[in-house]
Each structure stands twice: as structure tokens, then as C-alpha cells.
Design a protein around this motif. Structure first.
Motif, PDB file in Angstrom:
ATOM      1  N   ALA A  15       6.760   4.464   5.274  1.00 25.30           N
ATOM      2  CA  ALA A  15       7.848   5.423   5.458  1.00 25.30           C
ATOM      3  C   ALA A  15       7.324   6.757   5.982  1.00 25.30           C
ATOM      4  CB  ALA A  15       8.603   5.622   4.135  1.00 25.30           C
ATOM      5  N   GLY A  16       6.282   7.282   5.348  1.00 20.58           N
ATOM      6  CA  GLY A  16       5.751   8.579   5.755  1.00 20.58           C
ATOM      7  C   GLY A  16       5.200   8.554   7.167  1.00 20.58           C
ATOM      8  N   ILE A  17       4.547   7.457   7.528  1.00 17.95           N
ATOM      9  CA  ILE A  17       3.954   7.364   8.869  1.00 17.95           C
ATOM     10  C   ILE A  17       5.046   7.384   9.942  1.00 17.95           C
ATOM     11  CG2 ILE A  17       2.724   5.834  10.464  1.00 17.95           C
ATOM     12  CD1 ILE A  17       0.962   4.973   8.103  1.00 17.95           C
ATOM     13  N   VAL A  33       0.716  14.800   3.442  1.00 14.39           N
ATOM     14  CA  VAL A  33      -0.247  14.739   2.340  1.00 14.39           C
ATOM     15  C   VAL A  33      -0.149  13.398   1.641  1.00 14.39           C
ATOM     16  CG1 VAL A  33      -0.225  17.222   1.907  1.00 14.39           C
ATOM     17  CG2 VAL A  33       1.306  15.756   0.623  1.00 14.39           C
ATOM     18  N   ASP A  34      -1.285  12.895   1.227  1.00  9.87           N
ATOM     19  CA  ASP A  34      -1.317  11.634   0.469  1.00  9.87           C
ATOM     20  C   ASP A  34      -2.527  11.650  -0.439  1.00  9.87           C
ATOM     21  OD1 ASP A  34      -1.651   8.805  -0.317  1.00  9.87           O
ATOM     22  OD2 ASP A  34      -0.085   8.431   1.149  1.00  9.87           O
ATOM     23  N   GLU A  35      -2.302  11.167  -1.639  1.00  7.95           N
ATOM     24  CA  GLU A  35      -3.387  11.061  -2.620  1.00  7.95           C
ATOM     25  C   GLU A  35      -4.494  10.120  -2.175  1.00  7.95           C
ATOM     26  OE1 GLU A  35      -3.181  10.638  -7.175  1.00  7.95           O
ATOM     27  OE2 GLU A  35      -1.365   9.799  -6.335  1.00  7.95           O
ATOM     28  N   LEU A 136       0.514  -6.556 -11.275  1.00  4.88           N
ATOM     29  CA  LEU A 136       0.366  -7.396 -10.081  1.00  4.88           C
ATOM     30  C   LEU A 136      -0.207  -6.564  -8.944  1.00  4.88           C
ATOM     31  CD1 LEU A 136       3.736  -9.358 -10.149  1.00  4.88           C
ATOM     32  CD2 LEU A 136       1.447 -10.320 -10.480  1.00  4.88           C
ATOM     33  N   GLY A 137       0.312  -5.345  -8.811  1.00  5.85           N
ATOM     34  CA  GLY A 137      -0.204  -4.441  -7.770  1.00  5.85           C
ATOM     35  C   GLY A 137      -1.676  -4.142  -7.986  1.00  5.85           C
ATOM     36  N   GLY A 138      -2.051  -3.938  -9.242  1.00 10.68           N
ATOM     37  CA  GLY A 138      -3.445  -3.638  -9.551  1.00 10.68           C
ATOM     38  C   GLY A 138      -4.352  -4.805  -9.184  1.00 10.68           C
TER      39      GLY A 138
HETATM   40  C1  LIG Z   1       0.491  -3.204  -4.743  1.00 14.44           C
HETATM   41  C2  LIG Z   1       1.797  -3.342  -4.018  1.00 14.44           C
HETATM   42  C3  LIG Z   1       1.941  -4.349  -3.078  1.00 14.44           C
HETATM   43  C4  LIG Z   1       3.098  -4.460  -2.334  1.00 14.44           C
HETATM   44  N1  LIG Z   1       3.218  -5.469  -1.420  1.00 14.44           N
HETATM   45  C5  LIG Z   1       4.368  -5.573  -0.706  1.00 14.44           C
HETATM   46  C6  LIG Z   1       4.561  -6.581   0.264  1.00 14.44           C
HETATM   47  O1  LIG Z   1       3.706  -7.435   0.436  1.00 14.44           O
HETATM   48  N2  LIG Z   1       5.701  -6.588   1.002  1.00 14.44           N
HETATM   49  C7  LIG Z   1       6.656  -5.648   0.833  1.00 14.44           C
HETATM   50  O2  LIG Z   1       7.665  -5.654   1.540  1.00 14.44           O
HETATM   51  N3  LIG Z   1       6.513  -4.711  -0.098  1.00 14.44           N
HETATM   52  C8  LIG Z   1       5.405  -4.647  -0.870  1.00 14.44           C
HETATM   53  N4  LIG Z   1       5.282  -3.691  -1.818  1.00 14.44           N
HETATM   54  C9  LIG Z   1       6.349  -2.745  -1.997  1.00 14.44           C
HETATM   55  C10 LIG Z   1       5.911  -1.464  -1.354  1.00 14.44           C
HETATM   56  O3  LIG Z   1       6.249  -0.417  -2.231  1.00 14.44           O
HETATM   57  C11 LIG Z   1       6.554  -1.239  -0.034  1.00 14.44           C
HETATM   58  O4  LIG Z   1       6.742  -2.327   0.719  1.00 14.44           O
HETATM   59  C12 LIG Z   1       5.875  -0.209   0.840  1.00 14.44           C
HETATM   60  O5  LIG Z   1       4.531   0.022   0.525  1.00 14.44           O
HETATM   61  C13 LIG Z   1       6.705   0.999   0.677  1.00 14.44           C
HETATM   62  O6  LIG Z   1       6.305   1.951   1.596  1.00 14.44           O
HETATM   63  P1  LIG Z   1       6.521   3.471   1.287  1.00 14.44           P
HETATM   64  O7  LIG Z   1       6.071   4.176   2.503  1.00 14.44           O
HETATM   65  O8  LIG Z   1       7.887   3.687   0.794  1.00 14.44           O
HETATM   66  O9  LIG Z   1       5.569   3.789   0.046  1.00 14.44           O
HETATM   67  P2  LIG Z   1       4.029   3.490  -0.230  1.00 14.44           P
HETATM   68  O10 LIG Z   1       3.491   2.514   0.703  1.00 14.44           O
HETATM   69  O11 LIG Z   1       3.931   3.233  -1.675  1.00 14.44           O
HETATM   70  O12 LIG Z   1       3.359   4.894   0.078  1.00 14.44           O
HETATM   71  C14 LIG Z   1       3.576   6.019  -0.717  1.00 14.44           C
HETATM   72  C15 LIG Z   1       2.399   6.928  -0.583  1.00 14.44           C
HETATM   73  O13 LIG Z   1       2.723   8.172  -1.180  1.00 14.44           O
HETATM   74  C16 LIG Z   1       1.598   8.683  -1.815  1.00 14.44           C
HETATM   75  N5  LIG Z   1       2.047   9.598  -2.858  1.00 14.44           N
HETATM   76  C17 LIG Z   1       3.002   9.373  -3.797  1.00 14.44           C
HETATM   77  N6  LIG Z   1       3.160  10.457  -4.572  1.00 14.44           N
HETATM   78  C18 LIG Z   1       2.285  11.388  -4.109  1.00 14.44           C
HETATM   79  C19 LIG Z   1       1.979  12.728  -4.501  1.00 14.44           C
HETATM   80  N7  LIG Z   1       2.611  13.320  -5.526  1.00 14.44           N
HETATM   81  N8  LIG Z   1       1.010  13.402  -3.815  1.00 14.44           N
HETATM   82  C20 LIG Z   1       0.365  12.806  -2.782  1.00 14.44           C
HETATM   83  N9  LIG Z   1       0.639  11.543  -2.357  1.00 14.44           N
HETATM   84  C21 LIG Z   1       1.575  10.851  -3.019  1.00 14.44           C
HETATM   85  C22 LIG Z   1       0.881   7.466  -2.341  1.00 14.44           C
HETATM   86  O14 LIG Z   1      -0.502   7.724  -2.483  1.00 14.44           O
HETATM   87  C23 LIG Z   1       1.168   6.409  -1.288  1.00 14.44           C
HETATM   88  O15 LIG Z   1       0.125   6.267  -0.362  1.00 14.44           O
HETATM   89  C24 LIG Z   1       4.137  -3.556  -2.566  1.00 14.44           C
HETATM   90  C25 LIG Z   1       3.999  -2.571  -3.526  1.00 14.44           C
HETATM   91  C26 LIG Z   1       2.857  -2.458  -4.265  1.00 14.44           C
HETATM   92  C27 LIG Z   1       2.783  -1.404  -5.327  1.00 14.44           C
END
Ligand SMILES: Cc1cc2nc3c(=O)[nH]c(=O)nc-3n(C[C@H](O)[C@H](O)[C@H](O)COP(=O)(O)OP(=O)(O)OC[C@H]3O[C@@H](n4cnc5c(N)ncnc54)[C@H](O)[C@@H]3O)c2cc1C
Ligand code: FES
Lengths: 461, 96
Positions: A15-17, A33-35, A136-138
Motif C-alpha cells: 500500500a505505501g509503495i 517511513v518504515d520500521e 503463522l506470520g512469525g
Molecule cells: C506474515 C504475513 C504474511 C502474509 N502473507 C500474505 C499473502 O501471502 N497474501 C496476501 O494477500 N496477504 C498476506 N498477508 C496479509 C498482508 O497484511 C497483506 O497482504 C499485505 O502485506 C498488506 O500490505 P500493506 O501495505 O497494507 O501492509 P504491510 O505489508 O503489512 O506493510 C506495513 C508496513 O508498515 C510498517 N509500519 C507499521 N507501523 C509502523 C510505524 N508505526 N512506524 C514505522 N513503520 C510502520 C511495517 O513495518 C510494514 O512494513 C500476510 C500478512 C502477514 C502478517
């Protein structure tokens, strides 16, 4: 216009990208920013160093998407600011406190996109705090990004698409998977057929994974309840089923999760209004179809706004950025926004299907034994919560926290919050929506006390 | 018996560190959590009852993997990269 501070994006996952890319394309220079040490988020997380495995090995069928995201983000270098390994720990008065490299900085922003993602949802069961039990994620992170298995004989337990995906990934990597224990009945899986017309390739991929697990000799059990994790100092096995029909399996690692929960603390600190979401069984920040929250200039995208998966996250990120551009009166592609909205709606329907195929366990709060550890930070057991509810007449979650310490620990209820709400609702005979939600507090994750004090002083000056 | 088993990076450059006073080796690319749990079966003792813990989420959410350096600095093991020469202590309860 160059006088205005830069837009701030939290999270460099899918999403962020995509949000960053759309803002850069419009000529803005966001700060991301990202952790994490590298971009990609949870699903497309990168290794710390190359390890001889290909992206196909790591990301499977999603390798092309992973590579595209990593590449597209790298291509933005020079046109945005990117702070990896940076924790955004507070939001106040239009400013963000960001900790990086041992110091904290205050950053003014104009436009905030929260793309903070999700973590596993958990309901405590006996033995879940033992070494060798991971989410599971871990388990997946150990495998994908650290090249490690959490055991030599692993059981995967819970519900949700990740359950089968993570088990399958381990099996493919040559790790012995002892069993997959699905808390939902087998009949629930027939609901997936309704998803066929929407996303046939995803449904078929899931079916293929299940078939391959079976072929590899992995036992698949459905409708698993009364689960107990066995062991004294570490995991030694798992038992399930009621007395009389109990089943046991020895194992030395367990991956456990019941779908995902959104990371919403920052939206709370930003002042966004929340509403109860029955599907996710959680309070989520309110947003319109494009990701606008109740706070002007604050946008949500991805799993942090409600669980929808990686493909949705990419689209939601771009869409939120387009909304930001529109709200600023900048040129934005309205036709593209419409396409994205339509695609997100379709994924939303599919999410309903997945929910019925991987339902939340309905009887956990009735069944959880008093001795079961509910809050692993503060070490509060289910029985203590029950006594607090009865003794103090508690019927709201923050009050429960105050009297029982549930959710007061270092994780801020990320792990126990969902379970505490379920138990409180059950004990008081109220709806989940009626017991409220844990208020978020800065710092959203632990930071050194000295940093917090410095930041506080700075703000006071 | 260690908790984690390496299936990749087995031959990466060794990185020396000290764990509760004993010299140990991790591999380049390890987090502290990996480096410790590839040798041991626990990371820390829980804050109140002192029961064994070894992390849970590996993604910075649960906060159940904090360890300390001998100099008192506290680190979240799952999100900190191993650096040669680190002197890590585990098993400590929360400082009063
Ligand atoms: C281990 C795992 C495996 C997954 N596998 C799948 C899959 O195979 N298929 C699927 O569709 N979905 C999967 N998911 C669901 C997953 O959440 C999403 O698909 C996808 O990663 C969501 O993208 P996102 O950009 O919303 O968030 P994310 O990819 O979770 O990215 C959020 C980012 O925000 C950063 N962040 C958050 N809070 C802060 C803060 N306070 N300060 C700085 N940085 C911060 C985090 O470090 C992280 O990098 C998985 C989830 C997990 C936890
Ligand atoms: S294992 Fe959960 S924060 Fe490190």
C-alpha cells in the motif's frame, strides 16, 4: 507550494509503495517511513542478505508482484525521502515523532497516508506462550526472511488462508509438517466455490496447495477444538478434542493464527473516528471508498484499514494517493480512481467469501479455561479477567484494562486485545461492538524512555 | 536442542557474539532472535513469573523478544540485526 511540508507515508508495504509512486508521479516528494530495514511490507518482506534462494523460492506465485514492487520503489529513489528502520511512534498537532538510529525527530507533514498493515489475530489457548509456538506470520518470516524452520516437526493451527499457505511453503522448503489443524469445519470450505467466479486463479491455487499437502502425507484435520499445547520448557506436542475423544501429536514447533488484525494505533493518535466492523470483529478507522478518514488530510490504505490482502493493498495505496491529490486541488486521474474503486469492491466481495470459508471460532470465550494466559505481557489469566468483570462490574475494555492490566503491557494489546474484547463481551452478555476498543497511546511501540522525555521537552519548548 | 533450524545461509560468514558470557556464532544476515534461537530454546524470562519465552510474532508486534546488552541497552531481538561482538544477556526480568 514548495512552502508546504511534504506528505508523509507510514509503511513501505504494497500500500505505501503504490501511494508513494502515485504522489511522486504527480510531482510531490513524500517522506516514507518504515520500521523494517527494506521495503516490501509483510508479504513481500526482504531478506537482510541474499541467501541463494530465488524470489520464486521466497514469494512463490507472487514473485512477479514482489519483484515489481521492490523495483518500482527503488526507481523512486531521489524523488522521495525514505527512512527505513524508522519507527513512527507518535502523532500530535500535525507533527510526527519518528525514531531512527537511536534518536527521535519531529517531522511536520502535510497529508498523511497510513499504510501500517496487519499482524496475526490470536485467541489464547493453553501453552501458547511456550517457546516454539509462533504466529503463522512469525513462522513464515523465519522461513522466508531468515531461512529457518521453527521446528523439525511442525504443526500449523488456526484458520485463514495463511494457515494453508504457510504450511505449504514449509512443505515445499523440505520441512516436515506434522499436521494442519483447521479450527473451522470442512463444510466451511465449500463456500470457496462461491469465490470461483470472482477470482478463479486464487481459489484453484488454494485447492492445489491443499491437495499437495495431502499428497505429501500431511494430515489435515478440520473442526479442531479444545486445543492444548503440551510441554514444560518448550513445545513438545499438541492435543485437541474433548476428553474421551482426545487426539495427540508430538511436535517441536507450532505456527498459530486466526486470520489477521489491522494495525490501527496511528489512525487513533491522528484523531480518526472509528466504527465497529462486524466482518473483522474489530473497530476500524472510518474511511470512504478512496481511503479518506474523518480527519482532513489523513488517508488509510491497505490492511491497516481492514483486512483485504496484498492485491487490494496495492490498489488502495494508489487510490488514497489519488484522493490526496484531488483534495489538494492537484491534477489526478479520476478515471483511474474509478477503476481502482471497482477492483477493490470486487476484492471486498471475495473477502466475504474467504471469511465464510475460514470463519472465526465461535465458542472460544465460552470455553477458555480460567488458567489460560490471556495477556502474555502482563501475565493476566482468563480467570482474572472474569473475576475483574464480575467484581468491578466492568463492561468497557479500557476499564477492564485499568482493573486487570490486560492490554496494558508492552504490546499495547496487539496480541491480547481481540481476545480480551471477545471475553468481556461474552462475560457481560453484550455485543462485541458494545465493549469498545482499547485506546492507543504514544509511544505506539516501546522506545527508550530518554527519547520520549527528550521529545516531550522539545514539544513543550 | 535449539528452537530454530537453518535451511538457508548455513555457510554464510560466521559472526561472533557473546551470549550470557559464552562465546557463540551466528551467521551473516541473522537477527538476534535467529542467532540466539539457533543455539538455544529460549530468549528471555517473562516479566512476572519468569517463565521461558522465545518471541512469538517475529515482526515487532508482540514485544516478547526483548533482550539486553551487557551495557544495559535493550534490543528487540526479532528486528535487530546481529553485529559482531555483541554481548547479549537473556533471562533477566524487567528492571525494577
Ligand atoms: C506474515 C504475513 C504474511 C502474509 N502473507 C500474505 C499473502 O501471502 N497474501 C496476501 O494477500 N496477504 C498476506 N498477508 C496479509 C498482508 O497484511 C497483506 O497482504 C499485505 O502485506 C498488506 O500490505 P500493506 O501495505 O497494507 O501492509 P504491510 O505489508 O503489512 O506493510 C506495513 C508496513 O508498515 C510498517 N509500519 C507499521 N507501523 C509502523 C510505524 N508505526 N512506524 C514505522 N513503520 C510502520 C511495517 O513495518 C510494514 O512494513 C500476510 C500478512 C502477514 C502478517
Ligand atoms: S517476536 Fe514479537 S516483537 Fe519480536
Amino acid at each position: 507550494m514548495s512552502e508546504r511540508p511534504q506528505p508523509l507515508i507510514v509503511g513501505a508495504g504494497p500500500a505505501g509503495i503504490r501511494a508513494a509512486q502515485a504522489l511522486v508521479a504527480a510531482g510531490l516528494r513524500p517522506l516514507v517511513v518504515d520500521e523494517a530495514p527494506a521495503c516490501g511490507g509483510q508479504i513481500y518482506r526482504q531478506r537482510l542478505v541474499p541467501d541463494g534462494r530465488s524470489s520464486r523460492d521466497l514469494y512463490g506465485s507472487e514473485a512477479v508482484k514482489a519483484e515489481a514492487l521492490h523495483r518500482d520503489f527503488a526507481a523512486l529513489a531521489g524523488r522521495l525521502d525514505y527512512w527505513p528502520q524508522s519507527l513512527l511512534w507518535n502523532l500530535r498537532d500535525g507533527r510526527a515523532d519518528i525514531m531512527a538510529e537511536g534518536t527521535s525527530r519531529q517531522v511536520a507533514y502535510d497529508g498523511l497516508v497510513l499504510a501500517t498493515g496487519a499482524t496475526d489475530r490470536i485467541l489464547p489457548i493453553p501453552g501458547w506462550t511456550l517457546p516454539g509456538v509462533f504466529t503463522l506470520g512469525g513462522a513464515q518470516i523465519a522461513l522466508k526472511s531468515q531461512g529457518c524452520a521453527i521446528g523439525n516437526r511442525i504443526v500449523f493451527l488456526g484458520s485463514g488462508p495463511l494457515l494453508y499457505l504457510v504450511a505449504w511453503q514449509h512443505m515445499k522448503a523440505g520441512v516436515a509438517v506434522a499436521a494442519v489443524l483447521d479450527t473451522a469445519p470442512f463444510s466451511a470450505k465449500f463456500n470457496l466455490l462461491r469465490g470461483l467466479p470472482l477470482f478463479p486463479e486464487i481459489v484453484l491455487r488454494g485447492m492445489r496447495m491443499t491437495a499437495e499437502l495431502r499428497l505429501a502425507g500431511v494430515a489435515l484435520h478440520y473442526g479442531v477444538g479444545d486445543v492444548r499445547i503440551l510441554g514444560e520448557e518448550r513445545v513438545e506436542g499438541i492435543a485437541w478434542g474433548a476428553a474421551g475423544s482426545e487426539r495427540r501429536l508430538p511436535c517441536d514447533g507450532i505456527g498459530y493464527g486466526l486470520a489477521l488484525r489491522s494495525e490501527t494505533q496511528l489512525a487513533d493518535l491522528a484523531g480518526c473516528r472509528f466504527a465497529f466492523n462486524a466482518r473483522d470483529r474489530a473497530f476500524l478507522p472510518e474511511r470512504d471508498a478512496a481511503g479518506r478518514t474523518s480527519m482532513p488530510g489523513v488517508y488509510l490504505a491497505g490492511d491497516g484499514a481492514g483486512i483485504a490482502g496484498a492485491d487490494a493493498a496495492e490498489r488502495a495505496g494508489e487510490l488514497a494517493a489519488l484522493a490526496l491529490l484531488e483534495d489538494r486541488g492537484l491534477p489526478h486521474d479520476a478515471a483511474r480512481a474509478q477503476v481502482l474503486e471497482a477492483e477493490l469492491a470486487r476484492i471486498g466481495h471475495f473477502r466475504e467469501v474467504l471469511e465464510s470459508a475460514f470463519p472465526f471460532p465461535p465458542h472460544w470465550a465460552t470455553a477458555v479455561a480460567d488458567e489460560t494466559m490471556l495477556c502474555r505481557c502482563e501475565e493476566v489469566r482468563a480467570g482474572e479477567v472474569r473475576r475483574a468483570v464480575a467484581g468491578f462490574g466492568v463492561h468497557e475494555l479500557n476499564r477492564l484494562k485499568a482493573v486487570s492490566r490486560v492490554g496494558m503491557g508492552r504490546c499495547q494489546g496487539r496480541i491480547c486485545g481481540a481476545a480480551a474484547a471477545e471475553l468481556l463481551a461474552h462475560e457481560t452478555g453484550r455485543d462485541l461492538a458494545a465493549v469498545g476498543r482499547l485506546r492507543s497511546q504514544a509511544p505506539v511501540k516501546p522506545i527508550p524512555l530518554t527519547l520520549a522525555l527528550d521529545a516531550h521537552r522539545e514539544a513543550a519548548e | 536442542m535449539p528452537l530454530l533450524h537453518r535451511i538457508a545461509r548455513k555457510d554464510h560468514r560466521p559472526i561472533g557474539f557473546v551470549l550470557d558470557g559464552a562465546p557463540c556464532e551466528g551467521r551473516e544476515g541473522d537477527t538476534l532472535l535467529t542467532a540466539i534461537l539457533a543455539q538455544r530454546e529460549r530468549l528471555r524470562a517473562s516479566d512476572f513469573s519468569g517463565e521461558p519465552r522465545a518471541g512469538f510474532c517475529q515482526m515487532g508486534a508482540c514485544q516478547d523478544c526483548w533482550v539486553a546488552l551487557e551495557n544495559g541497552e535493550r534490543l528487540r531481538a526479532c528486528s535487530t540485526a546481529l553485529v559482531a561482538g555483541m554481548r547479549i544477556v537473556t533471562g533477566q526480568r524487567r528492571a525494577a
